[in-house]
Scaffold this motif. Structure first.
Motif, PDB file in Angstrom:
ATOM      1  N   ALA A   1       0.937  -1.091   0.154  1.00 20.47           N
ATOM      2  CA  ALA A   1      -0.243  -0.036   0.017  1.00 20.47           C
ATOM      3  C   ALA A   1       1.079   1.327   0.263  1.00 20.47           C
ATOM      4  O   ALA A   1       1.889   1.410  -0.277  1.00 20.47           O
ATOM      5  CB  ALA A   1      -0.805   0.008   0.916  1.00 20.47           C
ATOM      6  N   SER A   2       0.157   2.470  -0.154  1.00 18.80           N
ATOM      7  CA  SER A   2       0.798   3.743  -0.380  1.00 18.80           C
ATOM      8  C   SER A   2       1.386   4.544   0.839  1.00 18.80           C
ATOM      9  O   SER A   2       2.806   4.644   0.863  1.00 18.80           O
ATOM     10  CB  SER A   2       0.055   4.666  -1.355  1.00 18.80           C
ATOM     11  OG  SER A   2      -1.039   4.887  -0.101  1.00 18.80           O
ATOM     12  N   THR A   3       0.928   3.484   2.473  1.00 20.81           N
ATOM     13  CA  THR A   3       0.797   3.624   3.429  1.00 20.81           C
ATOM     14  C   THR A   3       1.396   2.758   3.939  1.00 20.81           C
ATOM     15  O   THR A   3       1.052   1.733   4.056  1.00 20.81           O
ATOM     16  CB  THR A   3      -0.038   4.381   4.431  1.00 20.81           C
ATOM     17  OG1 THR A   3       0.942   4.343   5.322  1.00 20.81           O
ATOM     18  CG2 THR A   3      -0.813   3.706   4.375  1.00 20.81           C
TER      19      THR A   3
ATOM     20  N   ASP B   1      -1.209  -0.853   7.054  1.00 25.34           N
ATOM     21  CA  ASP B   1      -1.043  -1.824   5.427  1.00 25.34           C
ATOM     22  C   ASP B   1      -0.583  -3.210   6.307  1.00 25.34           C
ATOM     23  O   ASP B   1       0.021  -2.949   7.813  1.00 25.34           O
ATOM     24  CB  ASP B   1      -0.261  -1.224   4.516  1.00 25.34           C
ATOM     25  CG  ASP B   1       1.614  -1.434   5.002  1.00 25.34           C
ATOM     26  OD1 ASP B   1       1.715  -1.622   6.012  1.00 25.34           O
ATOM     27  OD2 ASP B   1       2.245  -2.488   4.026  1.00 25.34           O
TER      28      ASP B   1
END
Length: 469
Positions: A75-77, A81
């Protein structure tokens, strides 16, 4: 908490535990100075009333990680996640909605609606390395009905009810719901033929930090005094392994007192319910046959655990400092009548009304504001044989398949406000207080018989008292 006004006919339990006449202040303040005056949808979600401003900030931080959904990796974070690979909920709040109680799937939604606040424990005969239940060899210790992309869910939980009819001694009829569980669409083949299944409803979380701060000596005292007293009630402690203390401790949480601390319960739920690893539980809960689970991406870019120690500590602090709401309707004459009936029926022999807290096992994960408080949870935190009707046949550490921990009663009357239902007991089979009593057996058979002999007005008063707690 509780107004425990001693009246003529009060049970021996009140004397045994040294519970004197409560003042009106005691009667309302379920959690001593931590108590909040709240009802409605958010009644279980307030911080202890006596927290400092700094602690309230920490409470808010823990709350955000408790309620917000975790996402699949990558995930972007990396802060949230790592969901899965198998899971039943995407957040702690997914099971404990509004910090409250789960419920079994509703008939109105269809029998195949998959449970979230109801999970299924699995085990086979034997024990693990710490004396706990041995996991089922294909599906592990918990059945998870959801999975991330590319991973098969473990299957579906199926539920049907059988009506169990009965009569009170005044001739009034009642009907109970006996649940029957099975599994469908199993993702990894059949379970072991000797699998044992234990359904578990997510309980409300109010006051758990106060329960953790009850001195161990008081729980042992409960067991010793019950052992010495005449009658069938003979509660036992459950001694369980705690991953944070790294030693056996007396169990206080879970339906079989199979968890000793909020910290262990939280980290275990992050792993079991959401598939989120932590310093105490760093390995994903994938069984050898679940090759897709073993191969799934990990959170935190695979470089570490998916919830770090600080964030986990804030979530634990949040739960530990959730305040019990004040009692309601304490001057209602029907409530007072129900209070006397509660004592006369020997309910207080297991549902011990009051304690004074000390300090919890991990001061850095709680608040000094919880120490030294007179609280009214109505539990002895002991295991009791509740009879064959409630038995799940699944041992858990020293708990037998017929034993259950006495659940605290504080907040029971607010569950409907918070969660929109009144389902009680370990699997939510009871549709209210009276049905929960009628499922009692074993050590509590005599108490149930007293309730069966009550008039309709007396039964209503008993329920109203319990719902005032």
């Amino acid at each position: 908490m509780r107004g425990w006004i001693l009246a003529a006919g009060a049970s021996l339990a009140a004397v045994v535990y040294g519970v004197g006449a409560a003042t009106s202040d005691d009667a309302e303040k379920t959690g001593g100075a931590t108590t909040v005056y709240a009802d409605g949808r958010n009644a279980f979600s307030f911080p202890a009333a006596n927290l400092s401003d700094e602690e309230r900030t920490r409470f808010a931080i823990g709350n955000s990680f408790f309620r917000r959904n975790w996402v699949e990796a990558p995930a972007s974070t990396t802060a949230r996640d790592g969901l899965g690979p198998h899971f039943i909920a995407r957040s702690c709040g997914g099971c404990h909605v509004q910090d409250g109680r789960g419920a079994p799937p509703s008939f109105r939604k269809g029998l195949h609606d998959q449970p979230v606040g109801l999970l299924m424990r699995l085990s086979v005969p034997g024990t693990d390395a710490h004396g706990g239940p041995a996991p089922e060899p294909v599906y592990g210790g918990q059945f998870n009905n959801a999975a991330v992309q590319g991973v098969r869910p473990e299957g579906q939980v199926l539920l049907r009810y059988e009506a169990v009819a009965g009569r009170f001694k005044d001739g009034s009829r009642y009907s109970l719901l006996k649940p029957h569980y099975s599994f469908g669409q199993l993702g990894y083949g059949p379970m072991a033929p000797d699998v044992m299944v234990g359904p578990r409803i997510a309980p409300q979380l109010i006051g758990v930090g106060l329960l953790e701060a009850i001195p161990e000596a008081e729980i042992l005292r409960n067991a010793a005094e019950q052992a010495a007293a005449p009658g069938a009630i003979k509660g036992q402690v459950n001694r369980v392994w705690d991953a944070f203390a790294e030693k056996p401790m007396i169990g206080r949480f879970g339906w079989k007192a199979n968890v000793a601390t909020i910290a262990h319960q939280s980290a275990g739920a992050f792993l079991g319910d959401m598939g989120i690893t932590s310093p105490q539980f760093p390995q994903e809960d994938c069984m050898p046959a679940q090759t897709d689970c073993l191969a799934a991406p990990r959170g935190a870019k695979g470089q570490g655990v998916e919830i770090d120690a600080k964030t986990l500590a804030d979530v634990v602090f949040y739960q530990a400092t959730l305040a019990p709401p004040a009692r309601r309707r304490i001057d209602d004459l029907q409530v007072k009548k129900g209070q006397v009936l509660f004592q006369q029926a020997q309910c207080a022999a297991c549902h011990r009304p009051s304690y004074t807290t000390a300090e919890g096992p991990f001061p850095s994960l709680s608040s000094k504001a919880l120490n030294g408080q007179k609280i009214w949870p109505y539990t002895d935190l002991l295991l009791h044989d509740m009879g064959e009707g409630l038995a799940d046949g699944r041992p858990d550490f020293q708990a037998s398949g017929r034993q259950w921990k006495t659940p605290p009663l504080w907040g029971v009357g607010l569950i409907k406000d918070v969660n929109g239902h009144s389902r009680l007991l370990h699997d939510g089979r009871a549709r209210g207080v009276l049905e929960a009593v009628l499922w009692h057996g074993g050590e509590a058979e005599a108490a149930k018989q007293q309730v069966l002999g009550m008039t309709r007005a007396e039964r209503a008063a008993l329920v109203k008292f319990v719902e005032s707690l």
